[in-house]
Design an enzyme around this catalytic site. Structure first.
Site, PDB file in Angstrom:
ATOM      1  N   ASN A   1       0.862  -1.179   0.000  1.00 11.77           N
ATOM      2  CA  ASN A   1       0.000   0.000   0.000  1.00 11.77           C
ATOM      3  C   ASN A   1       0.905   1.238   0.000  1.00 11.77           C
ATOM      4  O   ASN A   1       2.130   1.134   0.073  1.00 11.77           O
ATOM      5  CB  ASN A   1      -0.978  -0.020   1.183  1.00 11.77           C
ATOM      6  CG  ASN A   1      -0.275  -0.016   2.540  1.00 11.77           C
ATOM      7  OD1 ASN A   1       0.781   0.599   2.706  1.00 11.77           O
ATOM      8  ND2 ASN A   1      -0.867  -0.702   3.514  1.00 11.77           N
ATOM      9  N   LEU A   2       0.305   2.416  -0.098  1.00 13.65           N
ATOM     10  CA  LEU A   2       1.106   3.629  -0.254  1.00 13.65           C
ATOM     11  C   LEU A   2       2.026   3.858   0.930  1.00 13.65           C
ATOM     12  O   LEU A   2       3.188   4.241   0.758  1.00 13.65           O
ATOM     13  CB  LEU A   2       0.192   4.845  -0.456  1.00 13.65           C
ATOM     14  CG  LEU A   2       0.898   6.179  -0.725  1.00 13.65           C
ATOM     15  CD1 LEU A   2       1.750   6.092  -1.989  1.00 13.65           C
ATOM     16  CD2 LEU A   2      -0.120   7.313  -0.839  1.00 13.65           C
ATOM     17  N   LEU A   3       1.541   3.617   2.140  1.00 12.56           N
ATOM     18  CA  LEU A   3       2.380   3.807   3.325  1.00 12.56           C
ATOM     19  C   LEU A   3       3.574   2.865   3.304  1.00 12.56           C
ATOM     20  O   LEU A   3       4.713   3.279   3.587  1.00 12.56           O
ATOM     21  CB  LEU A   3       1.541   3.579   4.595  1.00 12.56           C
ATOM     22  CG  LEU A   3       2.292   3.683   5.924  1.00 12.56           C
ATOM     23  CD1 LEU A   3       2.904   5.075   6.091  1.00 12.56           C
ATOM     24  CD2 LEU A   3       1.363   3.352   7.098  1.00 12.56           C
ATOM     25  N   GLU A   4       3.336   1.599   2.967  1.00 10.38           N
ATOM     26  CA  GLU A   4       4.434   0.626   2.893  1.00 10.38           C
ATOM     27  C   GLU A   4       5.421   1.012   1.798  1.00 10.38           C
ATOM     28  O   GLU A   4       6.642   0.885   1.975  1.00 10.38           O
ATOM     29  CB  GLU A   4       3.859  -0.769   2.638  1.00 10.38           C
ATOM     30  CG  GLU A   4       3.049  -1.314   3.811  1.00 10.38           C
ATOM     31  CD  GLU A   4       2.134  -2.466   3.426  1.00 10.38           C
ATOM     32  OE1 GLU A   4       1.649  -3.164   4.332  1.00 10.38           O
ATOM     33  OE2 GLU A   4       1.886  -2.661   2.207  1.00 10.38           O
TER      34      GLU A   4
ATOM     35  N   ASP B   1      -5.846  -8.358   1.804  1.00 10.25           N
ATOM     36  CA  ASP B   1      -5.872  -9.810   1.597  1.00 10.25           C
ATOM     37  C   ASP B   1      -6.730 -10.159   0.378  1.00 10.25           C
ATOM     38  O   ASP B   1      -6.370 -11.025  -0.421  1.00 10.25           O
ATOM     39  CB  ASP B   1      -6.458 -10.510   2.830  1.00 10.25           C
ATOM     40  CG  ASP B   1      -5.627 -10.292   4.080  1.00 10.25           C
ATOM     41  OD1 ASP B   1      -4.418 -10.029   3.950  1.00 10.25           O
ATOM     42  OD2 ASP B   1      -6.191 -10.379   5.180  1.00 10.25           O
TER      43      ASP B   1
END
Length: 476
Positions: free
Chosen positions: A196-199, A265
């Site tokens: 995701n964007l944060l990761e 998921d």
């Protein structure tokens, strides 16, 4: 591919990663504790659901994909509960048991559809013994697999993920990674990685705009040899970066966000499943986006069936105002109609073989208002109600025929045994059923009446029924 049925026959997907048990305590709150300024929850229901990598495996099973799950669990009751829930849904569990570790469990206390607190029970102390045991199981299973998903929640099961990816590459099995942490080099050589964007920004730094995301994504993909990198951006949609191709962007398919638990998921499960069928990342991303939009509208970790996903894609190819629409699209059309002072009528059924009785019934129903919605049981729902030989016609065919009737404005679907959840979501002005029902036995009647609507019972035209037609054909 969007015009044909999802077909996973002959496929088998391996899921490897951090499995956990999601436990929910549901109850009402009516007072504050005398011991501390906190709400008192009277627990009335306890619910256990597979979480983490186990939820990925469950999502694949719900799609109808044969799936095997490898993970580490403790020698405890929670492991047994987790495995029982998975086996019930058709997941083949190949767990490594670590007697010194508890099965990772997340306990959520829920009241009035709101999460009040989450309690985590876990120990991230996997040893080389468990890491080696996971690798041994993966090596044995890979030759029979169509794809492998590595679901990393940074709990220790994928400590040796670099070796596992190498095993997959040597076996010619595409690998999909849902990553965690601040070191993506451990996923070198994977087929597709989905942060995701944060990761993603944890690895490449804060990105001011899409151009920066694109530049850093392309560099990261090339650096670690991935065929594709998918960055999920929440309400801003998804962006796929594929080797040798321009970025592929999709706006989010979510209409309402009720709970994002497990959405990642769902994305990785659908990605791998559809890619196994089409061999195109863009198809896989398109389906995954629609699936994510569906599950975030549900409370807790939700899954989607192939029939529901297929129906969503089918509805998307139709008019945005009339005809076959998803429940979310119909809800918006109802809101607009009611705002214009129009009365909305709702009815439902299997409508397996359309006959003159159905046609007359639809005309009667439409006469009760300005707009008519017909909700149709999915194939799985019909099978549960009518038996394994039904329906004769699949969901898309049944909806397409209904769409052609002039009395019907919107056709949608529901996957449950009854349309109660859909009726509560749509809140029509008039609820109609045909047959010998009394109003107090009609599903959803209470909700419609409580919201100022009315419930009507219409009589079917005598002499016609799908069952009689089927019996007549079988007797010839």
């Amino acid at each position: 591919m969007t015009s044909s049925h999802l077909n996973f026959s002959g496929k088998h997907i391996l899921v490897v990663g951090d499995v956990m048990l999601d436990r929910y305590w549901h109850g009402g709150t009516s007072r504050i504790s005398p011991e501390a300024p906190v709400q008192v929850v009277k627990v009335s229901e306890i619910e256990d659901r597979p979480g983490g990598a186990a939820n990925v495996a469950l999502g694949l099973a719900k799609l109808g994909v044969p799936v095997t799950l490898v993970g580490v669990v403790g020698a405890d009751d929670n492991a047994q509960s987790l495995e029982a829930a998975l086996v019930k849904e058709g997941v083949n569990c190949e767990f490594v048991v670590a007697p010194s570790l508890p099965t990772i469990t997340k306990l959520r206390v829920i009241s009035r559809h709101q999460q009040l607190i989450r309690l985590d029970f876990e120990e991230n102390t996997h040893t080389q013994v468990e890491t080696a045991a996971v690798a041994e199981k993966v090596a044995q299973l890979l030759p029979a697999m169509s794809a492998v998903i590595f679901s990393d929640y940074a709990k220790g099961c994928l400590t040796g993920v670099a070796e596992l990816i190498a095993l997959a590459n040597n076996a010619g099995v595409p690998s999909f990674v849902d990553p965690k942490g601040n070191d993506f080099s451990i996923y070198r050589g994977a087929t597709l990685v989905k942060p995701n964007l944060l990761e993603f920004e944890t690895i490449v730094g804060k990105c001011a705009n899409l151009a920066e995301i694109q530049a850093r994504a392309e560099a990261l993909r090339a650096q670690f040899g991935w065929q594709a990198l998918l960055v999920t951006r929440g309400e801003d949609g998804l962006v796929l970066f594929e080797e040798g191709k321009a970025p592929f962007r999709l706006a989010t398919a979510a209409k309402e966000v009720f709970d994002v638990t497990g959405a990642g998921d769902t994305v990785v499960a659908v990605l791998a499943a559809v890619y196994c069928t089409s061999k195109r990342f863009t198809d896989a991303v398109d389906y995954a986006n629609q699936a994510a939009g569906y599950v975030v509208g549900k409370l807790g970790t939700a899954s989607i069936t192939a029939q529901t996903l297929d129906a969503i894609m089918f509805a998307r190819t139709h008019s945005s105002n009339f005809g076959v629409l998803s429940p979310e699209q119909v809800k918006e059309q109802i809101r607009l109609a009611q705002a214009n002072g129009e009365k909305v009528v709702f009815t439902n059924g299997c409508f397996d073989i359309l006959h003159p009785g159905h046609v007359a019934y639809m005309k009667q129903a439409k006469a009760l208002g300005d707009k008519l919605i017909v909700a149709v049981n999915t194939d799985a729902s019909v099978q549960r109600l009518k038996g394994p030989t039904r329906p004769i016609n699949d969901l898309k065919h049944r909806m397409a025929v209904l769409e052609g009737l002039g009395a019907i404005d919107w056709v949608t679907w529901f996957d449950e045994d009854t349309p109660l959840e859909l009726i509560q979501q749509l809140t029509p002005d008039v609820l109609v059923k045909g047959g010998d029902y009394s109003i107090d036995t009609i599903v959803g009647a209470d909700h419609v009446i409580e919201n100022g609507g009315e419930v009507k019972v219409l009589t079917f035209v005598d002499g016609y029924s799908t069952t009689k037609i089927v019996e007549k054909i079988s007797g010839e």
